[in-house]
Design a protein around this motif. Structure first.
Motif, mmCIF file in Angstrom:
data_model
loop_
_atom_site.group_PDB
_atom_site.id
_atom_site.type_symbol
_atom_site.label_atom_id
_atom_site.label_comp_id
_atom_site.label_asym_id
_atom_site.label_seq_id
_atom_site.Cartn_x
_atom_site.Cartn_y
_atom_site.Cartn_z
ATOM 1 N N THR A 154 74.453 -55.560 -1.622
ATOM 2 C CA THR A 154 75.121 -54.275 -1.439
ATOM 3 C C THR A 154 75.004 -53.434 -2.700
ATOM 4 O OG1 THR A 154 77.243 -55.294 -2.062
ATOM 5 C CG2 THR A 154 76.731 -55.142 0.294
ATOM 6 N N GLU A 155 74.932 -54.094 -3.867
ATOM 7 C CA GLU A 155 74.751 -53.349 -5.121
ATOM 8 C C GLU A 155 73.398 -52.646 -5.133
ATOM 9 O OE1 GLU A 155 77.553 -56.699 -5.674
ATOM 10 O OE2 GLU A 155 75.487 -56.593 -4.956
ATOM 11 N N GLY A 156 72.346 -53.340 -4.640
ATOM 12 C CA GLY A 156 71.028 -52.730 -4.587
ATOM 13 C C GLY A 156 70.979 -51.549 -3.631
ATOM 14 N N VAL A 157 71.639 -51.698 -2.487
ATOM 15 C CA VAL A 157 71.705 -50.601 -1.521
ATOM 16 C C VAL A 157 72.390 -49.391 -2.149
ATOM 17 C CG1 VAL A 157 72.753 -49.857 0.661
ATOM 18 C CG2 VAL A 157 71.618 -52.081 0.515
ATOM 19 N N THR A 158 73.520 -49.626 -2.814
ATOM 20 C CA THR A 158 74.256 -48.538 -3.469
ATOM 21 C C THR A 158 73.376 -47.826 -4.485
ATOM 22 O OG1 THR A 158 76.351 -49.722 -3.193
ATOM 23 C CG2 THR A 158 76.276 -47.987 -4.868
ATOM 24 N N ARG A 159 72.713 -48.605 -5.317
ATOM 25 C CA ARG A 159 71.875 -48.032 -6.384
ATOM 26 C C ARG A 159 70.766 -47.153 -5.803
ATOM 27 N NH1 ARG A 159 70.011 -52.508 -8.076
ATOM 28 N NH2 ARG A 159 67.993 -52.381 -7.036
ATOM 29 N N GLU A 160 70.052 -47.663 -4.805
ATOM 30 C CA GLU A 160 68.896 -46.926 -4.296
ATOM 31 C C GLU A 160 69.300 -45.704 -3.474
ATOM 32 O OE1 GLU A 160 66.166 -47.411 -5.539
ATOM 33 O OE2 GLU A 160 66.349 -49.440 -6.350
ATOM 34 N N ASP A 214 84.818 -51.013 -1.992
ATOM 35 C CA ASP A 214 83.681 -50.532 -2.779
ATOM 36 C C ASP A 214 83.427 -49.055 -2.494
ATOM 37 O OD1 ASP A 214 81.273 -50.079 -4.080
ATOM 38 O OD2 ASP A 214 80.394 -52.001 -3.503
ATOM 39 N N PRO A 215 84.153 -48.158 -3.162
ATOM 40 C CA PRO A 215 83.989 -46.721 -2.896
ATOM 41 C C PRO A 215 82.592 -46.208 -3.202
ATOM 42 C CG PRO A 215 85.441 -47.108 -4.789
ATOM 43 C CD PRO A 215 85.228 -48.428 -4.135
ATOM 44 N N GLU A 216 81.876 -46.814 -4.151
ATOM 45 C CA GLU A 216 80.508 -46.377 -4.452
ATOM 46 C C GLU A 216 79.561 -46.678 -3.291
ATOM 47 O OE1 GLU A 216 78.826 -44.626 -6.963
ATOM 48 O OE2 GLU A 216 80.911 -44.036 -7.224
ATOM 49 N N LEU A 217 79.764 -47.820 -2.642
ATOM 50 C CA LEU A 217 78.953 -48.159 -1.470
ATOM 51 C C LEU A 217 79.247 -47.175 -0.345
ATOM 52 C CD1 LEU A 217 76.980 -50.032 0.020
ATOM 53 C CD2 LEU A 217 78.934 -51.514 0.579
#
Length: 482
Positions: A210-216, A241-244
């Protein structure tokens, strides 16, 4: 020069592929692929050790540029399965990333290490493959015997990717993110060849997170492809995870495939982000058949409408087409169109059995169809069609109903022999709280109130996890109870 990838004909400096911190522009991809392709011309079939890497993408493009067929190999295959695939497909070469250790069944083949910075040829290979020439030989999962090699022609790849471009409004400006393996249709054909045919770009996560999805998505990616287990993880993570949440809200298109995405996960993602996940339906032998369209109604629980050029019908057990699409009558999906494979390699018997006399492919998938054409898959004919008390019941709709119960984290439904009903509905449940699992009566009432009394489970088994394959599909043949 291959017409599968027009953007490689006059390549520029637009980004094409990115895997982690390694990337290639179209010019670099063209140079590397052509340098490798000239070594593959006339090779017949070429095995590709399909790790989730830049080398795999370059290798497959090179093989296609050479006008021969790529055989993607799952690096997790056991030696017996791998031996069968190599004997059956008889490749003359194997392409792999430098340093990759290949198992013993592959060591007799001539090996070429893929140099993603390769260059030095004045021109690409001088070949002119035809539309019907084989592009890929992709092996099925082998649930009913040894894996069969589906021979996918160049025509099918072009037809599917162009139909999806129409359905998804997919353009040169789209940037796709995914973390799917590259030895099957979803990850390789849709996830790598799709963006390259459009002239856009793809960013592969290596491993899904999920971190990779958020970043991209926060860094300009416009589309995401995933399987239900990935979207389930996203749905579970969103509340904290508000960033996601923010990143998914930026996406133009979220697409799920390879298995049905539970309605519960659809609803959680839409509620949190305002974005709807759309589903499509395909299989190795047919590539893509249907999809919810970007300009259509994103109806959760359906796989949309037939793609341009694809004919689809539902048939009774005797092969008679259903006369009425009422959203309730269950039939087997049969398809016909330019997206279909040519044959099962070395298996004329299996090829003949897969098609009707008038050229329709028997998918083995059961579905209902709404009056407006939307298709809803209810399961596989072999494992998900339950005949109980004179009714034909699809396991998929019961699974969706069970997942709406707060005490159910995961669910699978099968049938088992019953002396009175013919078959009874059996639920396999991973409870939300293992210390306090929901009991049969509670779940039966829950299902009966949402669907119909004859669809309620008659037996419930509680498990710590459901058996799944690499794509997250539940392995129902492994669900047995001593």
């Amino acid at each position: 020069m291959s017409t599968l990838f027009p953007a490689l004909t006059n390549p520029g400096e637009r980004p094409a592929l990115r895997f982690g911190d390694r990337s290639l522009t179209y010019a670099e991809l063209g140079a590397a692929a052509d340098a490798l392709a000239v070594r593959c011309v006339g090779a017949g079939r070429v095995a590709v050790w399909a790790t989730s890497s830049l080398e795999t993408a370059v290798a497959v493009i090179a093989v296609l540029r050479a006008g021969v067929a790529a055989v993607p190999l799952n690096p997790k295959s056991g030696e017996k399965e791998l031996g069968h695939i190599l004997t059956d497909s008889a490749p003359t070469l194997v392409l792999a990333a430098p340093g990759d250790e290949l198992p013993s069944p592959l060591r007799h083949l001539e090996r070429i290490d893929v140099d993603v910075r390769g260059a030095g040829v004045d021109a690409g290979p001088d070949v002119s493959p035809g539309d019907e020439d084989p592009a890929l030989v992709v092996y099925t999962s082998g649930t009913t015997g040894p894996p069969k090699g589906a021979v996918i022609p160049r025509r099918a790849i072009a037809a599917t990717l162009d139909a999806l471009a129409d359905a998804w409004e997919w353009t040169v400006d789209d940037v796709l993110v995914h973390g799917l393996p590259l030895f099957h249709v979803h990850g390789l054909v849709l996830g790598i060849l799709g963006p390259l045919r459009r002239g856009g770009s793809v960013r592969h996560l290596g491993r899904f997170s999920t971190e990779g999805v958020t970043r991209e998505l926060n860094d300009g990616a416009t589309m995401m492809f995933g399987v239900p287990t990935m979207y389930h993880r996203i749905a579970e993570t969103l509340p904290d995870d508000p960033e996601l949440v923010k990143s998914l809200g930026r996406a133009r298109l979220l697409v799920s495939g390879s298995a049905a995405l539970p309605v519960h996960d659809h609803e959680r993602i839409t509620s949190a982000t305002g974005r709807r996940v759309i589903e499509r339906y395909g299989m190795t032998e047919t590539l893509m058949n249907t999809s919810v369209r970007a300009d259509g109604e994103p109806r959760a629980g359906t796989v949309g409408v037939p793609l341009p050029g694809v004919e689809l019908r539902l048939v009774e057990e005797d092969g008679t087409p259903l006369a009425l699409y009422d959203g309730e009558s269950v039939g087997e999906i049969q398809v016909r169109g330019p997206n279909l494979f040519t044959e099962y390699l070395n298996r004329p018997d299996a090829t003949a059995a897969a098609f009707t006399s008038d050229g329709w492919f028997r998918t083995g998938d059961m579905a209902v169809r709404d009056p407006d054409g939307y298709v809803r898959i209810v399961g596989r004919k072999a494992t998900d069609l339950i005949k109980s008390g004179g009714y034909k019941i699809g396991a998929g709709e019961i699974e969706n109903a069970l997942l709406e119960h707060p005490g159910v984290r995961e669910a699978a439904v099968t049938g088992e022999p019953d002396p009175d009903l013919g078959e009874r509905v059996v639920a396999w449940i991973v409870p939300t709280d293992p210390q306090s699992p929901p009991e049969l009566g509670e779940l039966a009432d829950h299902v009966a109130s949402r669907l119909a009394p004859h669809k309620r489970p008659r037996v419930v088994h509680h498990l710590s996890e459901l058996p799944r394959n690499d794509m997250g599909k539940i392995l129902k043949r492994s669900l047995t109870h001593d």
